[in-house]
Write an enzyme that holds these catalytic residues in place. Structure first.
Site, mmCIF file in Angstrom:
data_model
loop_
_atom_site.group_PDB
_atom_site.id
_atom_site.type_symbol
_atom_site.label_atom_id
_atom_site.label_comp_id
_atom_site.label_asym_id
_atom_site.label_seq_id
_atom_site.Cartn_x
_atom_site.Cartn_y
_atom_site.Cartn_z
ATOM 1 N N ASN A 9 0.945 -1.132 -0.063
ATOM 2 C CA ASN A 9 -0.023 0.057 0.084
ATOM 3 C C ASN A 9 0.965 1.253 0.099
ATOM 4 O O ASN A 9 1.539 1.562 1.052
ATOM 5 C CB ASN A 9 -0.713 0.072 1.248
ATOM 6 C CG ASN A 9 -1.737 1.281 1.425
ATOM 7 O OD1 ASN A 9 -1.767 1.982 0.435
ATOM 8 N ND2 ASN A 9 -2.404 1.431 2.448
ATOM 9 N N LYS A 11 0.246 4.096 -0.062
ATOM 10 C CA LYS A 11 -0.605 5.315 0.281
ATOM 11 C C LYS A 11 -0.099 6.527 -0.667
ATOM 12 O O LYS A 11 -0.140 6.510 -1.980
ATOM 13 C CB LYS A 11 0.044 5.671 1.731
ATOM 14 C CG LYS A 11 0.016 4.493 2.730
ATOM 15 C CD LYS A 11 0.296 4.798 4.075
ATOM 16 C CE LYS A 11 -0.095 3.110 4.885
ATOM 17 N NZ LYS A 11 -0.010 3.460 6.293
ATOM 18 N N HIS A 94 -9.491 1.560 4.716
ATOM 19 C CA HIS A 94 -8.232 1.627 5.424
ATOM 20 C C HIS A 94 -8.316 2.566 6.821
ATOM 21 O O HIS A 94 -9.069 3.384 6.726
ATOM 22 C CB HIS A 94 -7.073 2.115 4.631
ATOM 23 C CG HIS A 94 -5.830 2.149 5.180
ATOM 24 N ND1 HIS A 94 -5.286 2.879 6.184
ATOM 25 C CD2 HIS A 94 -4.835 1.032 5.135
ATOM 26 C CE1 HIS A 94 -4.194 2.619 6.407
ATOM 27 N NE2 HIS A 94 -3.783 1.571 5.810
ATOM 28 N N GLU A 96 -6.694 5.008 7.681
ATOM 29 C CA GLU A 96 -6.385 6.437 7.414
ATOM 30 C C GLU A 96 -7.737 6.941 6.865
ATOM 31 O O GLU A 96 -7.961 8.264 6.937
ATOM 32 C CB GLU A 96 -5.216 6.542 6.474
ATOM 33 C CG GLU A 96 -3.861 6.094 7.388
ATOM 34 C CD GLU A 96 -2.798 5.473 6.800
ATOM 35 O OE1 GLU A 96 -2.648 5.607 5.206
ATOM 36 O OE2 GLU A 96 -2.002 5.165 7.329
ATOM 37 N N GLU A 166 -5.291 -4.623 10.436
ATOM 38 C CA GLU A 166 -4.396 -3.463 10.837
ATOM 39 C C GLU A 166 -4.547 -2.777 12.025
ATOM 40 O O GLU A 166 -5.342 -2.084 12.074
ATOM 41 C CB GLU A 166 -4.195 -2.567 9.639
ATOM 42 C CG GLU A 166 -3.842 -3.429 8.199
ATOM 43 C CD GLU A 166 -3.382 -2.182 7.167
ATOM 44 O OE1 GLU A 166 -2.621 -2.555 6.379
ATOM 45 O OE2 GLU A 166 -3.956 -1.097 7.305
ATOM 46 N N GLY A 172 2.800 2.585 10.797
ATOM 47 C CA GLY A 172 3.828 3.746 10.475
ATOM 48 C C GLY A 172 4.531 4.070 11.877
ATOM 49 O O GLY A 172 5.085 4.978 11.874
ATOM 50 N N SER A 212 3.541 -2.262 10.189
ATOM 51 C CA SER A 212 5.203 -2.160 10.198
ATOM 52 C C SER A 212 5.985 -3.521 9.825
ATOM 53 O O SER A 212 6.732 -3.924 10.519
ATOM 54 C CB SER A 212 5.658 -1.713 11.715
ATOM 55 O OG SER A 212 5.186 -0.257 11.781
HETATM 56 P P1 13P Z 1 3.385 0.601 7.395
HETATM 57 O O1 13P Z 1 3.650 -1.131 6.892
HETATM 58 O O2 13P Z 1 3.973 1.717 6.975
HETATM 59 O O3 13P Z 1 3.250 0.175 8.961
HETATM 60 O O4 13P Z 1 1.784 0.732 6.904
HETATM 61 C C1 13P Z 1 0.988 -0.328 6.852
HETATM 62 C C2 13P Z 1 -0.514 -0.212 6.240
HETATM 63 O O5 13P Z 1 -1.238 0.942 6.769
HETATM 64 C C3 13P Z 1 -0.763 -0.887 5.139
HETATM 65 O O6 13P Z 1 -1.891 -0.628 4.770
#
Ligand code: 13P
Length: 248
Positions: A9, A11, A94, A96, A166, A172, A212
Site C-alpha cells: 500500500n 498510500k 483503511h 487512514e 491492521e 507507520g 510495520s
Molecule cells: P506500515 O507498513 O507503513 O506500518 O503501513 C501499514 C499499512 O497501513 C498498510 O496498509
C-alpha cells in the site's frame, strides 16, 4: 488451500517518474512464486503500473473507490472506472480513510457491495486503535467492523474477499503487533466469518496482517497459521525490501 497474498500500500507516495523507476526495478527482481503480489498505488499511477507489469504475475490495486457508478461526486472514482483500466484489487476502509476521510462501516459496506459487482477483489481493512487495545476491547471492535461492513454480502462473495487486520497503533509507528497478537486477532476474524457464514467460508477467506511489516519480521508473521499475507506500507516503497518480504 489458501494462497499467500502480499500487497503493498503505497498510500500518497511516489511521483510518476518514481513509479516507473520502481516498477521496472521490481519487475526485474520479481520471480514468479506461489505468493500472490499486488501494489496498491495512487489512482494516477495505476495505468502506468498496469503497463509495466503486463505479462507478469504482479497485480495492481487502488486504495479507495466510490460506491456509486457515476454522478456528481467531485473528486471521486467509481469501481467501473477502475475495472475498465484493469485494476485487480481495491483497499476499502483503511484506518487512514476512517480517521481522516469520514469512512464508516456503512460506507465500507456500500463500497464492498459495489466492488462485488465487478471483477475487482476488495481488501477490507479492520483494526482497533490504541485506546481500544489498552481497554481490551480489540476483539469486540473488529467483530463489529466485520458485522457492519459485511451486511448483506453473500457467502460466495466472501470467498473472494481479502480481509486485512491492521491494528492502528502499529501503522507507520515501527510498533508491530507481536506475531502472536496478530495471529490471535486473525483467528478471531476467521471465527467471525465461520459464525457469520460457514466454516468453509472462514477456511477460504484470505486474512492479511498489516502494520510495520519489514523484511526482518515478515517470515515470523507469515509463518503464523491464521495469517495468509501482509499489507505492507512503508516497506513496499523500496523494490528490494518489498521483494524480500515476498520471498519471506
Ligand atoms: P506500515 O507498513 O507503513 O506500518 O503501513 C501499514 C499499512 O497501513 C498498510 O496498509
Amino acid at each position: 488451500m489458501r494462497i499467500p497474498f502480499i500487497a503493498g500500500n503505497w498510500k500518497m507516495f511516489k511521483s510518476r517518474i518514481e513509479t516507473v523507476v520502481f516498477a521496472r526495478e521490481f519487475k526485474e527482481l520479481y520471480k514468479d512464486t506461489d505468493v500472490r503480489t499486488a501494489i496498491c498505488a495512487p489512482y494516477v499511477h495505476l495505468d502506468t503500473l498496469k503497463a509495466v507489469f503486463e505479462g507478469t504475475q504482479i497485480k495492481v490495486g487502488a486504495q479507495n473507490v466510490h460506491f456509486e457508478d457515476q454522478g456528481a461526486f467531485t473528486g471521486e472514482v467509481s469501481a467501473l472506472m477502475l475495472e475498465e483500466i484493469g485494476v485487480d484489487y481495491c483497499i476499502v476502509g483503511h484506518s487512514e480513510r476512517r480517521q481522516y476521510f469520514a469512512e464508516t462501516d456503512e460506507t465500507v459496506n456500500k463500497k464492498l457491495h459495489k466492488l462485488f459487482e465487478t471483477s475487482i477483489v476488495p481488501i477490507m481493512c479492520v483494526g482497533e486503535v490504541l485506546e481500544q487495545r489498552e481497554a481490551g476491547t480489540e476483539a469486540e471492535v473488529v467483530k463489529k467492523q466485520l458485522h457492519r461492513g459485511l451486511a448483506g454480502i453473500r457467502e460466495e462473495q466472501i470467498k473472494k474477499l481479502v480481509i486485512a487486520y491492521e491494528p492502528v497503533w502499529a501503522i507507520g509507528t515501527g510498533l508491530t503487533a507481536s506475531p502472536l497478537q496478530a495471529e490471535e486477532m486473525c483467528g478471531i476474524i476467521r471465527n467471525t466469518i465461520d459464525d457469520l457464514y460457514s466454516p468453509e467460508a472462514g477456511d477460504s477467506v484470505i486474512i492479511q496482517y498489516g502494520g510495520s511489516v519489514k523484511p526482518a519480521n515478515a517470515s515470523e508473521i507469515m509463518n503464523m497459521p491464521q495469517i495468509d499475507g501482509c499489507l505492507v506500507g512503508g516497506a513496499s516503497l523500496e523494490p528490494v525490501d518489498f521483494m524480500q518480504i515476498i520471498d519471506f
